[in-house]
Structure formats: structure tokens, C-alpha cells
Design a protein around this motif. Structure first.
Motif, short mmCIF file in Angstrom:
data_model
loop_
_atom_site.label_atom_id
_atom_site.label_comp_id
_atom_site.label_asym_id
_atom_site.label_seq_id
_atom_site.Cartn_x
_atom_site.Cartn_y
_atom_site.Cartn_z
N GLY A 187 8.55 -3.19 2.04
CA GLY A 187 8.27 -4.61 1.92
C GLY A 187 6.77 -4.92 2.05
N CYS A 188 5.98 -3.97 2.56
CA CYS A 188 4.52 -4.14 2.62
C CYS A 188 3.79 -2.98 1.93
CB CYS A 188 4.04 -4.20 4.08
SG CYS A 188 4.54 -5.69 4.94
N HIS A 189 4.30 -1.76 2.15
CA HIS A 189 3.63 -0.56 1.64
C HIS A 189 4.17 -0.16 0.27
CE1 HIS A 189 1.57 0.59 5.38
NE2 HIS A 189 2.63 0.11 6.02
N SER A 190 3.43 0.73 -0.38
CA SER A 190 3.99 1.38 -1.57
C SER A 190 4.17 2.86 -1.26
CB SER A 190 3.07 1.18 -2.78
OG SER A 190 1.77 1.68 -2.50
N LEU A 191 5.09 3.48 -1.99
CA LEU A 191 5.36 4.90 -1.83
C LEU A 191 5.40 5.48 -3.25
CD1 LEU A 191 6.04 7.05 0.33
CD2 LEU A 191 8.45 6.53 -0.04
N MET A 192 4.49 6.34 -3.58
CA MET A 192 4.29 6.82 -4.95
C MET A 192 4.06 5.62 -5.89
SD MET A 192 6.75 10.09 -5.41
CE MET A 192 8.26 9.87 -4.50
N GLY A 193 3.33 4.65 -5.37
CA GLY A 193 2.92 3.51 -6.18
C GLY A 193 3.95 2.41 -6.33
N GLU A 194 5.14 2.60 -5.76
CA GLU A 194 6.17 1.57 -5.89
C GLU A 194 6.41 0.89 -4.56
OE1 GLU A 194 8.62 3.85 -9.43
OE2 GLU A 194 9.52 3.64 -7.45
N GLY A 195 6.57 -0.43 -4.63
CA GLY A 195 6.81 -1.20 -3.42
C GLY A 195 5.92 -2.43 -3.43
N ALA A 196 5.50 -2.87 -2.23
CA ALA A 196 4.64 -4.04 -2.14
C ALA A 196 3.20 -3.55 -2.05
CB ALA A 196 5.01 -4.87 -0.94
N TYR A 197 2.26 -4.48 -2.33
CA TYR A 197 0.86 -4.08 -2.39
C TYR A 197 0.05 -4.73 -1.27
CZ TYR A 197 3.05 -3.47 -6.93
OH TYR A 197 3.92 -3.16 -7.93
N PHE A 198 0.74 -4.96 -0.14
CA PHE A 198 0.10 -5.66 0.99
C PHE A 198 -0.51 -4.69 1.98
CE2 PHE A 198 0.44 -8.28 4.99
CZ PHE A 198 -0.34 -9.35 4.57
N ALA A 199 -0.13 -3.43 1.88
CA ALA A 199 -0.58 -2.42 2.84
C ALA A 199 -0.73 -1.10 2.08
CB ALA A 199 0.44 -2.30 3.97
N PRO A 200 -1.42 -0.13 2.69
CA PRO A 200 -1.78 1.08 1.93
C PRO A 200 -0.61 1.91 1.38
CG PRO A 200 -3.06 0.93 3.94
CD PRO A 200 -2.01 -0.14 4.03
N GLU A 201 -0.92 2.65 0.34
CA GLU A 201 0.00 3.63 -0.25
C GLU A 201 0.27 4.72 0.79
OE1 GLU A 201 1.66 4.44 -3.05
OE2 GLU A 201 1.95 6.54 -2.50
N LEU A 202 1.56 5.11 0.92
CA LEU A 202 1.90 6.12 1.93
C LEU A 202 2.39 7.44 1.35
CD1 LEU A 202 3.50 3.90 4.72
CD2 LEU A 202 1.16 4.70 4.50
N GLY A 203 2.48 7.52 0.02
CA GLY A 203 2.93 8.78 -0.57
C GLY A 203 1.99 9.93 -0.25
N ASN A 204 0.71 9.60 -0.05
CA ASN A 204 -0.28 10.65 0.25
C ASN A 204 -0.93 10.45 1.61
OD1 ASN A 204 -1.78 8.41 -0.31
ND2 ASN A 204 -3.38 9.51 -1.42
N VAL A 205 -0.26 9.69 2.49
CA VAL A 205 -0.89 9.40 3.80
C VAL A 205 -1.07 10.68 4.61
CG1 VAL A 205 1.24 8.83 5.03
CG2 VAL A 205 -0.91 7.80 5.76
N TRP A 212 7.04 15.49 3.67
CA TRP A 212 7.83 15.99 2.54
C TRP A 212 7.49 15.21 1.26
CZ3 TRP A 212 11.58 13.46 -0.43
CH2 TRP A 212 12.30 14.30 -1.30
N SER A 213 7.39 13.88 1.38
CA SER A 213 7.10 13.03 0.21
C SER A 213 5.76 13.39 -0.42
CB SER A 213 7.06 11.55 0.60
OG SER A 213 8.28 11.16 1.13
N SER A 214 4.78 13.74 0.43
CA SER A 214 3.43 14.00 -0.08
C SER A 214 3.41 15.27 -0.94
CB SER A 214 2.45 14.12 1.07
OG SER A 214 2.62 15.38 1.71
N ARG A 215 4.45 16.11 -0.80
CA ARG A 215 4.45 17.38 -1.55
C ARG A 215 5.23 17.31 -2.85
NH1 ARG A 215 5.17 20.55 4.12
NH2 ARG A 215 2.96 20.58 4.65
N ILE A 216 5.79 16.15 -3.17
CA ILE A 216 6.50 15.99 -4.43
C ILE A 216 5.49 16.10 -5.58
CG2 ILE A 216 7.76 14.32 -5.87
CD1 ILE A 216 8.86 13.17 -3.19
N ASP A 217 5.90 16.76 -6.66
CA ASP A 217 5.03 16.89 -7.83
C ASP A 217 5.01 15.57 -8.59
OD1 ASP A 217 3.75 17.41 -10.17
OD2 ASP A 217 4.89 19.22 -10.66
N THR A 218 3.94 14.79 -8.42
CA THR A 218 3.85 13.46 -9.02
C THR A 218 2.93 13.44 -10.24
OG1 THR A 218 2.05 12.96 -7.50
CG2 THR A 218 4.25 12.24 -6.84
N ASN A 219 2.82 14.56 -10.94
CA ASN A 219 1.89 14.65 -12.07
C ASN A 219 0.49 14.24 -11.64
OD1 ASN A 219 3.90 15.54 -13.79
ND2 ASN A 219 4.45 13.46 -14.42
#
Lengths: 148, 467
Positions: free
Chosen positions: A63-81, A133-140
Motif C-alpha cells: 500500500g506504500c512500497h513497490s516490489l519489483m516496481g509494482e505497488g504504491a509509489y509513496f515509499a522506496p522499492e523493496l525488491g532490491n532493498v 529471496w525476492s532480491s534474487r529473482i531474475d528480473t531481466n
């Protein structure tokens, strides 16, 4: 529109085109579903990671963060945190993450506030495992840099 | 109103407008929180306000689609609705469930709501736009199935036209893809992949069928152009919508863990996605040029034509702007996405809802159209809302550009952090909030036009009963 192009032709394009591309989409989906386990390292998807995903959802993090670029844009991206804050070191990241979560909300006036979610040590560990675990997904190769 | 059972549409339209007001008020809260970070914290944190804002949008559009269907199906099938009672009952069930869900978001912490509604037993909550408790999701499924059953039974006993067949296909698609809201695997990538089967295949798939059918209905009624011509256009538009839109789903699969071939498929097919919207615009203008009558409801025509233009800009142009994979690599998850989302939803779906309400509401109240005074206010409100939304879109595009420039384009060493970038955007967020207030004024004018319509009722032409 030209008289020679009839309603029947338009209808056939609709049914034929719609059906054809839906089938093609399903075919590609089968291939994708087969490829995903390797791209996301499913062998490393532990019970803790699954628990972390559940907590991610239960507290509506998206609701605030994005994960792999999807979600809300109110707080930092966490896919690569994990890469950004943990520099690839699991123990360092977990220490950082636990301290961060406990310090919320900062209460700095006028600044964006993250609620206190009162997670237990075990839950904090599961959340951290999920983010690692999420940060290691192959996201192109996305995001373009560590700032996400 | 030719058929008594068309009156079922009334509460659906009225409730849709009420929720629309709620959506905009929460939009203003969000716009303020972007600037004053701790505004209303901890009472209404950003995630809660956003959930209310987006969920209200989805639900009010569903109410409007249902109202539109109840209004146009009897006229298209030339028969009364199979069961008006079921229509009213489903209205109350949906309305009460919707209000309870929103109250749940606002009154208890989200994690508590998840516990109270048994999310641990069947977890479906906490995913963007699908935040509703599982029990609410089941409720939505049942209401939609009951609704479709009612419409199917009506269509079966009446005249089958292309408009009602396309509409019902769209509605069945809506119900089928909703089922993916219940699929929530532990694998994040699988979750995200099939999450789009609800979100994308709704708004860039089956909802376009619903939009096309409603638009075709309004154009048939207001221009008097031969059905054959309208239906040919409708088929072509929705054909292009599906041909481009189904594989166009791929533009969401670039960076979420799906294989690389989606970079190509998603880019190519979503580049064609503006086409059906461009055709919709051509369709509306072409029907107007060929019109065989001057319909007195200028407001409804304004909304319908405006809808095709704004949908083309929002869904077509702003969609294309960031849909090619090499571009999306830098724009993915920035305010540019929000810019596109706002104009696309307003142009394509909010405006078609207001178009059918504008056409149907006077008829449901025994008039051919509203008085000229009321229509003038309504047309002004259309302009104010449209221009404000265009301003919001341009400002969010600017915000997105700053984000891309400072945070995305530089390498690891030079890139600015997320929060510093947000600080650099602050002046744009202020202007966006002002544009949001402009939109709210437009919405106020729109609601006021109903008051004017009521008080100048006698100056509006009475409904011609025998046609």
C-alpha cells in the motif's frame, strides 16, 4: 467504412482473433510457468520465505512500497532493498532490517511515517528472508541501479 | 423509460456517484500526504487512504456498469428484466458489503482486519487492488454471478442484439477473470503473473467490451445511425482490443521474473493497444457526422465523445509512452505509471459511466433530457473535470520525469535515493494537489447539475411515451 467490409467479417475477426490470441496466451503461460521455478530459485523458497510473504500481505506493505516496481509509489522499492541496505550480506541486512522496523514511526514532523507493526523476532526474520529471496529473482536486470 | 424494470438502474447509479465522491475525497488526502508526509497519521496512514481510493474506484465503476446494464438490457432485448427483485436485492447486498469493507479498512488496522476475517485460512488479502477480505471477494463473486444470471435470463427471452451480446460477453469475462483473485500462491512470481489476469485482463480486456457496448448503445440512441453500421464498428473495435490487449498483458511481465521473450511480445502487442481507442474516437465522430437526428441531450453526447478522446489520450497515448521495454526499464514503478493510470481510468471508465448516467437519469425520471440550464452546468463540469485530470496527468508525468532523471538514469554512484528524489518533486506535488482541488470543484458542479435539473424539471421535454 467500405460497404464490401461487412458486419459478418468484423464479427469473424472478433471471434477468431480473440480466440486465437487467448489460446496463444495460454500456451505462452504454460511455458512461463515451467520457466519460473528456475528464475525465482524455487528450491530456496523456504517455509520462512513463505511466512514472510504472508506477513508482507497481512500488513499491506504494498500500500506504500513497490516490489519489483509494482505497488504504491509513496515509499522506496523493496525488491532490491537487500542489495541496497545489506550490501549482499545476510546477517548485516537482518540486523539493519530489525533495527529499522523497531524504530518506526520516526515521528519527524512533516515527514512520511511508516507505522509500527509490532512484529516478533521470528516474524522480522521471516520478512527479511522473504526480501532476500525476492532480491534474487531474475528480473531481466531491473532495477537499473541500487536506488530502485 | 420504455420498460418499468429499467428503474432498477436508479439506485446503482446513485450509489456509484456517492462512492465517486468518496474516492475523490480520499484522493485529496493522498495528494496532501505526498506533501505533508504525516498528514492524518496515524489515524489514516497512506496505505489505508490509497486502498480506500482505489477500491472505491473499482466498486463505483462496477455499480455504474451494473446500472448501465440494467438500463440498457430491457431496451435492447425489448422485454422486461427477468427479475427486478433480484436486481434490487443484489444492490443492497453489494452496497452493504462494500460499506462494511471500507469501514473495516478505516476502523481497524489492516492486519487485525485480516485476522478478523479469517485471512489465515484462505489468504487472498494484501495484494494491490485486491485488498478486500476473502469473504468480501466471495461476496463480489456471488453478486456478479447473480447479476449475470438475471441478465442472461432476460437476454434469452428477448431480442438478441450485438450490443447486448458483447455486453454480456464482457460481463462473463469479468466474472471469470475475477476468479484469479482467489489464487494466491506462495511463489511471488506466480502470484504476480496471475494477479495481472484480474487486473490487466479486466481493464485492458473485458472492460473494453463493456465500454464498447455502452458507447454503441448511447451512439445508436443519440445519433439514430443505422444499427448495422454501429455494430460493424463495435465488432472491429473490440476485435482490436482483444487482439492487442491479451498478449499486451506481456508489458507487465518485463521485470517481475517472467522469461525474456515477454520483453518482445509485451512491447509489440501493447504498442498496438492504442489502436482500439483511436478507432473508438473515429467511431464516435463518424457516427455524429452521419447522425439522422438532433438529440436534445447534448450533455450525454458531450460525455460520450469526451470519453473516447480522453480514453485515447489516457489509455492510448500515455500507455504507449512507457510501454516499450527499453523505455519501461527506466519508467517502471514511477509517477509516470500513476499519470497513465489516472487519465486512463477517468477517460475510459469514469467518463463512460457519466455518459450513460447522463443519458439514462432524465429518462428514468420521465424526461427526454435535462433542462438546457442543467445541461449547461453538466457540460461545464465535464470540461472542468477533464481539464483538471489532464493537468494532474501532465504534472504526474513531470514528477515521473524528475524521478527517472535523478533516480533511474544515473549509475549506482550518481543516483539519488528515493526520499531525496521525492523532496526534489515537492513543488510538482503542490501543483498536482491544486489540480486535484480543481477536479473536486468539477465534481461538485456535476452533482449540482442534478439539483438544477430537478428544480427546472418543467422546462425539460417530457418523455415521448409512444415511439
Amino acid at each position: 467504412m467500405s460497404e464490401r467490409f461487412t458486419k459478418g467479417m468484423a464479427r469473424n475477426i472478433y471471434y477468431g482473433g480473440g480466440m486465437f490470441f487467448m489460446l496463444l496466451f495460454i500456451g505462452l503461460t504454460v511455458d512461463t510457468v515451467t520457466a519460473i521455478p528456475e528464475r525465482e530459485n524455487r528450491d530456496q523458497l523456504t517455509a520462512e520465505v513463505a511466512h514472510g510473504k504472508h506477513l508482507w500481505e497481512k500488513n499491506n506493505c504494498v500500500g506504500c512500497h513497490s516490489l519489483m516496481g509494482e505497488g504504491a509509489y509513496f515509499a522506496p522499492e523493496l525488491g532490491n532493498v537487500f542489495d541496497r541496505r545489506g550490501m549482499g550480506n545476510e546477517a548485516a541486512f537482518k540486523a539493519y532490517f530489525g533495527a529499522w522496523m523497531k524504530a518506526m514511526p520516526t515521528g519527524v514532523e512533516g515527514r512520511r511515517q511508516m507505522p509500527q507493526f509490532n512484529l516478533s523476532e521470528e516474524e522480522l526474520n521471516a520478512m527479511a528472508e522473504f526480501l532476500i529471496w525476492s532480491s534474487r529473482i531474475d528480473t531481466n536486470d531491473w532495477p537499473p541501479n541500487k536506488e530502485g | 423509460m420504455k420498460y418499468a424494470s429499467q428503474a432498477v438502474a436508479k439506485p446503482y447509479f446513485a450509489f456509484a456517484m456517492l462512492l465517486f465522491v468518496g474516492q475523490i475525497l480520499f484522493g485529496l488526502i493522498l495528494g496532501t500526504q505526498y506533501i505533508i508526509g504525516d498528514f492524518l497519521f496515524p489515524e489514516i496512514p497512506f496505505n489505508v487512504a490509497r486502498m480506500v481510493h482505489t477500491n472505491l474506484l473499482i466498486v463505483w465503476l462496477l455499480f455504474a456498469f451494473m446500472g448501465a446494464t440494467y438500463y440498457l438490457i430491457p431496451e435492447e432485448t425489448q422485454t422486461e428484466l427477468w427479475s427486478p427483485k433480484l436486481g434490487y436485492a443484489l444492490f443492497w447486498i453489494f452496497a452493504i458489503a462494500g460499506v462494511l469493507t471500507i469501514l473495516g479498512y478505516l476502523l481497524v488496522p489492516y492486519a487485525r482486519l485480516a485476522e478478523l476475517t479469517g485471512n489465515d485460512y484462505f489468504p487472498t488479502m494484501g495484494r494491490e487492488f485486491l485488498e478486500q477480505p476473502t469473504i468480501t471477494k466471495v461476496g463480489i463473486a456471488l453478486v456478479v454471478v447473480g447479476f449475470i444470471f438475471n441478465i442472461l435470463m432476460t437476454v434469452l427471452k428477448g431480442r438478441k442484439t450485438v450490443v447486448n451480446m458483447v455486453l454480456i460477453t464482457g460481463l462473463i469475462g469479468l466474472a471469470v477473470f475475477w476468479l484469479f483473485a482467489f489464487y494466491n500462491p506462495v511463489s511471488l512470481v506466480m502470484d504476480k503473473y496471475f494477479w495481472w489476469w484480474v487486473v490487466h485482463l479486466w481493464v485492458e480486456g473485458v472492460w473494453e467490451l463493456i465500454l464498447g457496448a455502452i458507447l454503441a448503445f448511447i451512439l445508436i440512441k443519440t445519433t439514430g445511425v443505422d444499427r448495422e453500421v454501429v455494430e460493424k464498428w463495435l465488432y472491429l473495435i473490440i476485435a482490436m482490443a482483444l487482439i492487442s490487449g491479451i498478449l499486451g498483458t506481456g508489458h507487465h511481465y518485463f521485470f517481475i521474473g517472467a522469461p525474456e521473450y515477454w520483453l518482445w511480445i509485451g512491447s509489440i502487442f501493447s504498442a498496438i493497444e492504442p489502436l482500439p481507442f483511436f478507432m473508438m474516437m473515429l467511431f464516435a465522430f463518424s457516427m455524429l457526422r452521419q447522425r439522422r437526428r438532433e438529440h436534445p441531450n447534448k450533455a450525454a453526447v458531450t460525455w460520450a465523445v469526451g470519453c473516447t478522446i480522453m480514453a485515447f489520450l489516457g489509455a492510448g497515448v500515455w500507455g504507449f509512452l512507457h510501454t516499450l521495454a527499453p523505455v519501461n526499464y527506466y519508467t517502471h514503478g514511477t509517477q509516470l505509471t500513476a499519470a497513465h493510470g489516472h487519465l486512463a481510468f477517468f477517460g475510459a471508465y469514469a467518463m463512460i459511466a457519466m455518459a450513460i448516467i447522463s443519458y439514462a437519469w432524465p429518462k428514468l425520471h420521465g424526461r427526454e433530457c435535462s433542462s438546457p440550464q442543467a445541461q449547461r452546468v453538466e457540460i461545464w463540469s465535464c470540461w472542468v473535470m477533464s481539464i483538471s485530470m489532464l493537468a494532474i496527468t501532465l504534472l504526474l508525468t513531470w514528477a515521473g520525469w524528475i524521478q527517472i532523471d535523478l533516480q533511474r538514469l544515473p549509475g549506482d554512484a550518481g543516483a539519488l535515493g528515493y526520499m531525496q528524489t521525492q523532496d526534489a518533486i515537492m513543488h510538482v506535488y503542490w501543483m498536482r494537489l491544486i489540480a486535484g482541488i480543481g477536479f473536486t470543484v468539477g465534481l461538485g458542479m456535476y452533482l449540482y447539475s442534478f439539483v438544477v435539473a430537478r428544480s427546472t424539471r418543467e422546462q425539460a421535454p417530457a418523455l415521448a411515451v409512444a415511439q
